[in-house]
Design a protein around this motif. Structure first.
Motif, mmCIF file in Angstrom:
data_model
loop_
_atom_site.group_PDB
_atom_site.id
_atom_site.type_symbol
_atom_site.label_atom_id
_atom_site.label_comp_id
_atom_site.label_asym_id
_atom_site.label_seq_id
_atom_site.Cartn_x
_atom_site.Cartn_y
_atom_site.Cartn_z
ATOM 1 N N ASP A 106 0.846 -1.191 0.000
ATOM 2 C CA ASP A 106 0.000 0.000 0.000
ATOM 3 C C ASP A 106 0.877 1.234 0.000
ATOM 4 O O ASP A 106 1.909 1.283 0.680
ATOM 5 N N LEU A 107 0.453 2.245 -0.746
ATOM 6 C CA LEU A 107 1.081 3.554 -0.755
ATOM 7 C C LEU A 107 0.410 4.368 0.346
ATOM 8 O O LEU A 107 -0.811 4.521 0.347
ATOM 9 N N VAL A 108 1.190 4.868 1.311
ATOM 10 C CA VAL A 108 0.645 5.581 2.460
ATOM 11 C C VAL A 108 1.012 7.060 2.381
ATOM 12 O O VAL A 108 2.184 7.411 2.217
ATOM 13 N N PHE A 109 -0.001 7.931 2.483
ATOM 14 C CA PHE A 109 0.179 9.376 2.506
ATOM 15 C C PHE A 109 0.118 9.831 3.957
ATOM 16 O O PHE A 109 -0.869 9.571 4.643
ATOM 17 N N ASN A 110 1.162 10.524 4.412
ATOM 18 C CA ASN A 110 1.265 10.956 5.800
ATOM 19 C C ASN A 110 1.445 12.473 5.817
ATOM 20 O O ASN A 110 2.259 13.012 5.062
ATOM 21 N N LYS A 111 0.674 13.172 6.662
ATOM 22 C CA LYS A 111 0.686 14.642 6.625
ATOM 23 C C LYS A 111 1.950 15.268 7.204
ATOM 24 O O LYS A 111 2.195 16.442 7.011
ATOM 25 N N GLN A 112 2.809 14.495 7.896
ATOM 26 C CA GLN A 112 4.077 15.042 8.376
ATOM 27 C C GLN A 112 5.089 14.985 7.241
ATOM 28 O O GLN A 112 5.262 13.946 6.609
ATOM 29 N N THR A 113 5.765 16.096 6.956
ATOM 30 C CA THR A 113 6.765 16.142 5.893
ATOM 31 C C THR A 113 8.080 16.696 6.430
ATOM 32 O O THR A 113 8.109 17.340 7.475
ATOM 33 N N GLY A 114 9.147 16.451 5.690
ATOM 34 C CA GLY A 114 10.444 17.014 6.015
ATOM 35 C C GLY A 114 11.232 16.260 7.065
ATOM 36 O O GLY A 114 12.367 16.606 7.360
ATOM 37 N N GLN A 115 10.664 15.200 7.631
ATOM 38 C CA GLN A 115 11.370 14.435 8.657
ATOM 39 C C GLN A 115 12.417 13.531 8.019
ATOM 40 O O GLN A 115 12.370 13.259 6.834
ATOM 41 N N TRP A 116 13.363 13.079 8.849
ATOM 42 C CA TRP A 116 14.311 12.082 8.389
ATOM 43 C C TRP A 116 13.513 10.842 8.022
ATOM 44 O O TRP A 116 12.498 10.548 8.658
ATOM 45 N N GLY A 117 13.910 10.131 7.022
ATOM 46 C CA GLY A 117 13.122 9.066 6.432
ATOM 47 C C GLY A 117 12.625 7.965 7.330
ATOM 48 O O GLY A 117 11.661 7.291 7.000
ATOM 49 N N THR A 118 13.254 7.740 8.477
ATOM 50 C CA THR A 118 12.800 6.649 9.330
ATOM 51 C C THR A 118 11.858 7.114 10.440
ATOM 52 O O THR A 118 11.412 6.302 11.245
ATOM 53 N N GLN A 119 11.542 8.389 10.503
ATOM 54 C CA GLN A 119 10.695 8.931 11.566
ATOM 55 C C GLN A 119 9.237 8.937 11.110
ATOM 56 O O GLN A 119 8.705 9.955 10.700
ATOM 57 N N TYR A 120 8.604 7.787 11.225
ATOM 58 C CA TYR A 120 7.238 7.599 10.750
ATOM 59 C C TYR A 120 6.282 7.474 11.929
ATOM 60 O O TYR A 120 6.571 6.769 12.893
ATOM 61 N N GLY A 121 5.153 8.175 11.832
ATOM 62 C CA GLY A 121 4.100 8.053 12.836
ATOM 63 C C GLY A 121 2.765 7.834 12.148
ATOM 64 O O GLY A 121 2.270 8.713 11.444
ATOM 65 N N SER A 122 2.167 6.669 12.317
ATOM 66 C CA SER A 122 0.915 6.336 11.626
ATOM 67 C C SER A 122 -0.245 7.237 12.039
ATOM 68 O O SER A 122 -1.228 7.344 11.306
ATOM 69 N N ILE A 123 -0.136 7.929 13.170
ATOM 70 C CA ILE A 123 -1.207 8.820 13.619
ATOM 71 C C ILE A 123 -1.456 9.943 12.604
ATOM 72 O O ILE A 123 -2.543 10.489 12.530
ATOM 73 N N ASP A 124 -0.425 10.267 11.788
ATOM 74 C CA ASP A 124 -0.549 11.332 10.796
ATOM 75 C C ASP A 124 -0.917 10.821 9.402
ATOM 76 O O ASP A 124 -0.883 11.579 8.438
ATOM 77 N N ASP A 125 -1.272 9.525 9.283
ATOM 78 C CA ASP A 125 -1.670 8.984 7.976
ATOM 79 C C ASP A 125 -2.978 9.614 7.510
ATOM 80 O O ASP A 125 -3.921 9.763 8.290
ATOM 81 N N VAL A 126 -3.016 9.968 6.238
ATOM 82 C CA VAL A 126 -4.206 10.573 5.629
ATOM 83 C C VAL A 126 -4.932 9.568 4.749
ATOM 84 O O VAL A 126 -6.161 9.536 4.708
ATOM 85 N N ALA A 127 -4.170 8.749 4.028
ATOM 86 C CA ALA A 127 -4.769 7.783 3.106
ATOM 87 C C ALA A 127 -3.801 6.632 2.853
ATOM 88 O O ALA A 127 -2.588 6.783 2.981
ATOM 89 N N SER A 128 -4.373 5.495 2.484
ATOM 90 C CA SER A 128 -3.609 4.309 2.132
ATOM 91 C C SER A 128 -4.204 3.744 0.842
ATOM 92 O O SER A 128 -5.411 3.517 0.768
ATOM 93 N N VAL A 129 -3.349 3.547 -0.158
ATOM 94 C CA VAL A 129 -3.799 3.167 -1.495
ATOM 95 C C VAL A 129 -3.127 1.866 -1.926
ATOM 96 O O VAL A 129 -1.888 1.778 -1.890
ATOM 97 N N PRO A 130 -3.894 0.851 -2.333
ATOM 98 C CA PRO A 130 -3.264 -0.385 -2.830
ATOM 99 C C PRO A 130 -2.502 -0.121 -4.134
ATOM 100 O O PRO A 130 -2.948 0.649 -4.984
ATOM 101 N N MET A 131 -1.350 -0.772 -4.268
ATOM 102 C CA MET A 131 -0.560 -0.667 -5.496
ATOM 103 C C MET A 131 -0.551 -2.029 -6.185
ATOM 104 O O MET A 131 -0.612 -3.060 -5.523
ATOM 105 N N THR A 132 -0.489 -2.020 -7.507
ATOM 106 C CA THR A 132 -0.380 -3.279 -8.244
ATOM 107 C C THR A 132 1.095 -3.663 -8.338
ATOM 108 O O THR A 132 1.968 -2.800 -8.463
ATOM 109 N N PHE A 133 1.375 -4.960 -8.252
ATOM 110 C CA PHE A 133 2.745 -5.463 -8.293
ATOM 111 C C PHE A 133 2.965 -6.250 -9.578
ATOM 112 O O PHE A 133 2.126 -7.047 -9.986
#
Length: 174
Positions: A106-133
Motif C-alpha cells: 500500500d502507498l501511504v500518505f502521511n501529513k508530516q513532511t520534512g522528517q528524516w526518512g525513518t521517523q514515521y508516525g501512523s497517527i498522521d496517515d491521511v490515506a492508504s492506497v493499494p498498489m499493483t505489483f
C-alpha cells in the motif's frame, strides 16, 4: 588571545555542522512532476542503489518503508486526487510503502513532511492506497519513482521501480 580562540572554535564548529548536513544526505535526490488538466503532481525523493540487496523483500508484512533514502519522500499536488475510491486532499505529504503481503503493498500518505526518512508516525496517515505489483525482466539498480500521464487529460500513474519490482498506482486529479 581568547577572541581568536573563540573565533577559531566557532569556525571549526560551523564547518563540522555544515559537513554533517551535507554528508547526511548520501544518496542522490530526484524529482518527478506531471501536469494534468491544469494541475500539478510532484514527488521529490532520495535514490538509493540496490547494491545486491532486496530491501522490499526485507520489509516485514505490516511494516512501512520510507520509499527512498535519507530525508522522507515528499508528494505535493495542487489538486484533490482520487486513487480508485480513495481521495487525497491537495497539499504536501510524506510517502511510505506498507507491506501487506509477500507481493502486496500500500502507498501511504502521511501529513508530516520534512522528517528524516525513518521517523514515521501512523497517527498522521491521511490515506492508504493499494498498489499493483509486477516484475520487470531487467533489474533497476537505483530506486526510481515516476509520474506519467494517463489516457485521459486528468489521469496519471505513479510508478515505483527497484530491482525487478514494479509497483503502480493510477490516479485522477479533480
Amino acid at each position: 588571545m581568547s577572541g581568536l580562540i573563540r573565533k577559531t572554535a566557532t569556525l571549526v564548529l560551523f564547518t563540522l555542522v555544515a559537513s554533517t548536513i551535507v554528508f547526511a544526505q548520501r544518496n542522490p535526490r530526484a524529482t518527478s512532476k506531471v501536469d494534468l488538466a491544469g494541475k500539478f503532481v510532484m514527488i521529490e525523493y532520495g535514490r538509493p542503489s540496490m547494491k545486491g540487496r532486496d530491501l522490499l523483500a526485507l520489509v516485514e508484512p505490516g511494516k512501512v518503508w520510507r520509499m527512498g533514502a535519507d530525508k522522507s519522500t515528499t508528494f505535493t499536488s495542487d489538486a484533490r486526487m482520487s486513487f480508485g475510491k480513495v481521495t487525497v486532499p491537495e497539499g504536501s505529504y510524506s510517502l511510505w510503502l506498507k507491506k501487506v503481503g509477500d507481493r502486496s503493498f500500500d502507498l501511504v500518505f502521511n501529513k508530516q513532511t520534512g522528517q528524516w526518512g525513518t521517523q514515521y508516525g501512523s497517527i498522521d496517515d491521511v490515506a492508504s492506497v493499494p498498489m499493483t505489483f509486477s516484475e520487470n525482466g531487467e533489474a533497476v539498480e537505483m530506486f526510481t519513482l515516476s509520474l506519467a500521464r494517463g489516457a485521459k487529460a486528468n489521469a496519471g500513474e505513479l510508478t515505483l521501480q527497484w530491482g525487478k519490482a514494479v509497483l503502480k498506482a493510477p490516479f485522477t486529479v479533480k
